[in-house]
Every structure is written in C-alpha cells, then in structure tokens.
Design a protein around this motif. Structure first.
Motif, mmCIF file in Angstrom:
data_model
loop_
_atom_site.group_PDB
_atom_site.id
_atom_site.type_symbol
_atom_site.label_atom_id
_atom_site.label_comp_id
_atom_site.label_asym_id
_atom_site.label_seq_id
_atom_site.Cartn_x
_atom_site.Cartn_y
_atom_site.Cartn_z
ATOM 1 N N THR A 1 31.046 54.774 35.401
ATOM 2 C CA THR A 1 30.590 53.573 34.711
ATOM 3 C C THR A 1 31.665 52.505 34.808
ATOM 4 N N ILE A 2 31.262 51.329 35.269
ATOM 5 C CA ILE A 2 32.187 50.209 35.365
ATOM 6 C C ILE A 2 31.943 49.260 34.201
ATOM 7 N N SER A 3 33.013 48.687 33.680
ATOM 8 C CA SER A 3 32.899 47.729 32.586
ATOM 9 C C SER A 3 34.078 46.778 32.666
ATOM 10 N N ARG A 4 34.014 45.715 31.883
ATOM 11 C CA ARG A 4 35.146 44.792 31.906
ATOM 12 C C ARG A 4 35.340 44.167 30.531
ATOM 13 N N ASP A 5 36.598 43.851 30.261
ATOM 14 C CA ASP A 5 36.991 43.143 29.051
ATOM 15 C C ASP A 5 37.500 41.788 29.508
ATOM 16 N N LYS A 6 36.700 40.750 29.334
ATOM 17 C CA LYS A 6 37.062 39.442 29.847
ATOM 18 C C LYS A 6 38.285 38.874 29.147
ATOM 19 N N ASP A 7 38.433 39.177 27.877
ATOM 20 C CA ASP A 7 39.598 38.669 27.138
ATOM 21 C C ASP A 7 40.903 39.216 27.694
ATOM 22 N N LYS A 8 40.849 40.431 28.238
ATOM 23 C CA LYS A 8 42.043 41.074 28.778
ATOM 24 C C LYS A 8 42.107 40.984 30.288
ATOM 25 N N ASN A 9 41.138 40.314 30.917
ATOM 26 C CA ASN A 9 41.082 40.236 32.388
ATOM 27 C C ASN A 9 41.171 41.624 33.013
ATOM 28 N N THR A 10 40.512 42.569 32.406
ATOM 29 C CA THR A 10 40.619 43.960 32.824
ATOM 30 C C THR A 10 39.247 44.542 33.129
ATOM 31 N N VAL A 11 39.164 45.289 34.205
ATOM 32 C CA VAL A 11 37.959 46.032 34.536
ATOM 33 C C VAL A 11 38.299 47.519 34.503
ATOM 34 N N TYR A 12 37.364 48.304 34.013
ATOM 35 C CA TYR A 12 37.565 49.741 33.857
ATOM 36 C C TYR A 12 36.574 50.508 34.720
ATOM 37 N N LEU A 13 36.988 51.668 35.158
ATOM 38 C CA LEU A 13 36.081 52.588 35.828
ATOM 39 C C LEU A 13 36.194 53.929 35.120
ATOM 40 N N GLN A 14 35.188 54.237 34.311
ATOM 41 C CA GLN A 14 35.131 55.529 33.641
ATOM 42 C C GLN A 14 34.506 56.535 34.588
ATOM 43 N N MET A 15 35.234 57.581 34.884
ATOM 44 C CA MET A 15 34.776 58.580 35.852
ATOM 45 C C MET A 15 34.614 59.908 35.141
ATOM 46 N N ASN A 16 33.390 60.369 35.061
ATOM 47 C CA ASN A 16 33.077 61.638 34.405
ATOM 48 C C ASN A 16 32.591 62.660 35.417
ATOM 49 N N ASN A 17 32.649 63.909 35.025
ATOM 50 C CA ASN A 17 32.203 65.005 35.898
ATOM 51 C C ASN A 17 32.800 64.864 37.297
ATOM 52 N N LEU A 18 34.089 64.675 37.340
ATOM 53 C CA LEU A 18 34.764 64.490 38.623
ATOM 54 C C LEU A 18 34.687 65.750 39.470
ATOM 55 N N GLN A 19 34.559 65.546 40.765
ATOM 56 C CA GLN A 19 34.465 66.630 41.726
ATOM 57 C C GLN A 19 35.569 66.494 42.774
ATOM 58 N N PRO A 20 35.920 67.583 43.443
ATOM 59 C CA PRO A 20 36.988 67.493 44.451
ATOM 60 C C PRO A 20 36.754 66.392 45.491
ATOM 61 N N GLU A 21 35.497 66.130 45.818
ATOM 62 C CA GLU A 21 35.214 65.090 46.812
ATOM 63 C C GLU A 21 35.476 63.688 46.294
ATOM 64 N N ASP A 22 35.750 63.554 44.998
ATOM 65 C CA ASP A 22 36.133 62.261 44.445
ATOM 66 C C ASP A 22 37.623 61.978 44.622
ATOM 67 N N SER A 23 38.367 62.971 45.063
ATOM 68 C CA SER A 23 39.796 62.784 45.274
ATOM 69 C C SER A 23 40.036 61.710 46.330
#
Length: 123
Positions: free
Chosen positions: A68-90
């Motif tokens: 899930t991608i999201s952003r906080d405009k006040d902080k000029n920051t974008v986040y990528l929440q990564m769940n259920n990670l798998q070895p192929e995500d390395s």
C-alpha cells in the motif's frame, strides 16, 4: 534541485512486513512519486506510484493486495507499506520523482531517483 531519500529497508522473514519511507524535496516533490525495485542483472521495475493529492495510485500486479502506497503532504513523504513479504520481493527499492510522459512503470519516465534501500526476505 530535487532530492529524494529513502529509508526503512531491512531483513525480514517470509510473511513479514516492512514500511519504506521516501522524503522528496524540491519542485518535483509536489507531484507523482513512485517506488521501483531492482535485483542485480534485471531491469528496474515499477512497484507503485501515487499522485500529489493521494487520490490516484497504481500498483504492479505482483504486489497488489500486499503493498500500500500513501503520502503525507505536510512531511513531503511517501510510504510503501509492504505486507506478506516473499523472497521474490527481495531487491533494492528506489524512490522516484518527476514523472514525465510515458507509462509510470517505465524507468525512463522519471527524472529523479534516490540512492535506494535494501529489502531482503528470507524463506
């Protein structure tokens, strides 16, 4: 001048979670921001991107329902929440700014890049 700085990478076991952060400064920070990943010997691939308002998002098929991608405009920051990670995500994960014409998943569509943050998922 645009600066893009990623953080939050690390090592987790399969099924675990990580949250990546990207702080963007400069004119292009008020635009689309994206996440890419790359493993040695392979092309850099688009993972996700988000509009300035946050109302529009895109995901690669391989991560839909897990990231899930999201952003906080006040902080000029974008986040990528990564769940259920798998070895192929390395991979090394990169934040991108300054979307030009062309598809968002194409590396050449972006003007600015961070230095990357490593994500390693063990089985």
């Amino acid at each position: 001048q645009v600066q893009v700085v990623e953080s939050g990478g690390g090592s987790v076991q399969a099924g675990g979670s990580l949250r990546l952060s990207c702080v963007a400064s400069g004119s292009y920070s008020r635009g689309w921001l994206g996440w890419f990943r790359q493993v040695p010997g392979k092309e850099r691939e688009g993972v996700s991107c988000i509009s300035w308002s946050g109302d529009s998002t895109e995901y690669a098929d391989s991560v839909k329902g897990r990231f899930t991608i999201s952003r906080d405009k006040d902080k000029n920051t974008v986040y990528l929440q990564m769940n259920n990670l798998q070895p192929e995500d390395s991979a090394m994960y990169y934040c991108a700014a300054g979307l030009k014409s062309g598809g968002w998943q194409w590396r050449g569509s972006w003007n600015y890049w961070g230095q990357g943050t490593q994500v390693t998922v063990s089985s």
